[in-house]
Scaffold this motif. Sequence first.
Motif, PDB file in Angstrom:
ATOM      1  N   LEU A 136      43.078   3.793  52.768  1.00 13.39           N
ATOM      2  CA  LEU A 136      43.125   2.575  51.960  1.00 13.39           C
ATOM      3  C   LEU A 136      43.312   2.915  50.487  1.00 13.39           C
ATOM      4  O   LEU A 136      42.799   3.918  49.995  1.00 13.39           O
ATOM      5  CB  LEU A 136      41.807   1.799  52.091  1.00 13.39           C
ATOM      6  N   SER A 137      44.002   2.035  49.797  1.00 15.52           N
ATOM      7  CA  SER A 137      44.087   2.138  48.349  1.00 15.52           C
ATOM      8  C   SER A 137      42.693   1.872  47.794  1.00 15.52           C
ATOM      9  O   SER A 137      41.938   1.062  48.342  1.00 15.52           O
ATOM     10  CB  SER A 137      45.066   1.087  47.816  1.00 15.52           C
ATOM     11  N   TYR A 138      42.349   2.553  46.704  1.00 16.81           N
ATOM     12  CA  TYR A 138      41.026   2.342  46.105  1.00 16.81           C
ATOM     13  C   TYR A 138      40.874   0.939  45.532  1.00 16.81           C
ATOM     14  O   TYR A 138      39.770   0.490  45.275  1.00 16.81           O
ATOM     15  CB  TYR A 138      40.744   3.409  45.047  1.00 16.81           C
ATOM     16  N   SER A 139      41.997   0.231  45.371  1.00 18.92           N
ATOM     17  CA  SER A 139      41.935  -1.136  44.839  1.00 18.92           C
ATOM     18  C   SER A 139      41.869  -2.199  45.941  1.00 18.92           C
ATOM     19  O   SER A 139      41.702  -3.380  45.656  1.00 18.92           O
ATOM     20  CB  SER A 139      43.145  -1.413  43.940  1.00 18.92           C
ATOM     21  N   THR A 140      41.982  -1.792  47.203  1.00 20.91           N
ATOM     22  CA  THR A 140      41.913  -2.752  48.312  1.00 20.91           C
ATOM     23  C   THR A 140      40.508  -3.343  48.399  1.00 20.91           C
ATOM     24  O   THR A 140      39.520  -2.627  48.302  1.00 20.91           O
ATOM     25  CB  THR A 140      42.282  -2.067  49.643  1.00 20.91           C
ATOM     26  N   THR A 141      40.449  -4.660  48.594  1.00 25.00           N
ATOM     27  CA  THR A 141      39.167  -5.350  48.685  1.00 25.00           C
ATOM     28  C   THR A 141      38.889  -5.776  50.125  1.00 25.00           C
ATOM     29  O   THR A 141      39.793  -5.800  50.959  1.00 25.00           O
ATOM     30  CB  THR A 141      39.144  -6.609  47.797  1.00 25.00           C
ATOM     31  N   GLU A 142      37.649  -6.145  50.377  1.00 23.68           N
ATOM     32  CA  GLU A 142      37.285  -6.655  51.701  1.00 23.68           C
ATOM     33  C   GLU A 142      38.026  -7.948  52.008  1.00 23.68           C
ATOM     34  O   GLU A 142      38.405  -8.191  53.152  1.00 23.68           O
ATOM     35  CB  GLU A 142      35.769  -6.836  51.797  1.00 23.68           C
ATOM     36  N   ASP A 189      48.571  -2.794  49.964  1.00 24.44           N
ATOM     37  CA  ASP A 189      48.318  -2.410  48.567  1.00 24.44           C
ATOM     38  C   ASP A 189      48.971  -1.073  48.209  1.00 24.44           C
ATOM     39  O   ASP A 189      48.393  -0.231  47.534  1.00 24.44           O
ATOM     40  CB  ASP A 189      46.812  -2.348  48.274  1.00 24.44           C
ATOM     41  N   GLY A 190      50.203  -0.874  48.709  1.00 28.95           N
ATOM     42  CA  GLY A 190      50.977   0.300  48.328  1.00 28.95           C
ATOM     43  C   GLY A 190      50.708   1.569  49.115  1.00 28.95           C
ATOM     44  O   GLY A 190      51.257   2.617  48.807  1.00 28.95           O
ATOM     45  N   ARG A 191      49.867   1.508  50.143  1.00 28.87           N
ATOM     46  CA  ARG A 191      49.565   2.707  50.953  1.00 28.87           C
ATOM     47  C   ARG A 191      49.722   2.380  52.429  1.00 28.87           C
ATOM     48  O   ARG A 191      49.319   1.314  52.882  1.00 28.87           O
ATOM     49  CB  ARG A 191      48.130   3.176  50.701  1.00 28.87           C
TER      50      ARG A 191
END
Length: 86
Positions: free
Chosen positions: A10-16, A70-72
Amino acid sequence: MAKKIYIGNLSYSTTEDTLRNQFSQFGQVESVSIIMDKFTNKSKGFGFVEMTDEKEADDAIATLNQKEIDGRKVRVSVAEERKFRE
């Protein structure tokens, strides 16, 4: 019976909320959790989604594995029980 799904890379910016929206397209989502580092309170890059219906969960796994979120490109699979060290 509910099925637990592992989501990795997961991208570190991905949220629940992002994960909930992605998986709810396939059926009812029971719970979502992104694992956070206890010291930095930042994402560790993986999480879990629990879905109510097993068939819907299987459909979500098949469709979302290697999909870009999210880009990943994420890895999606059935979550395995963690074996604790003694």
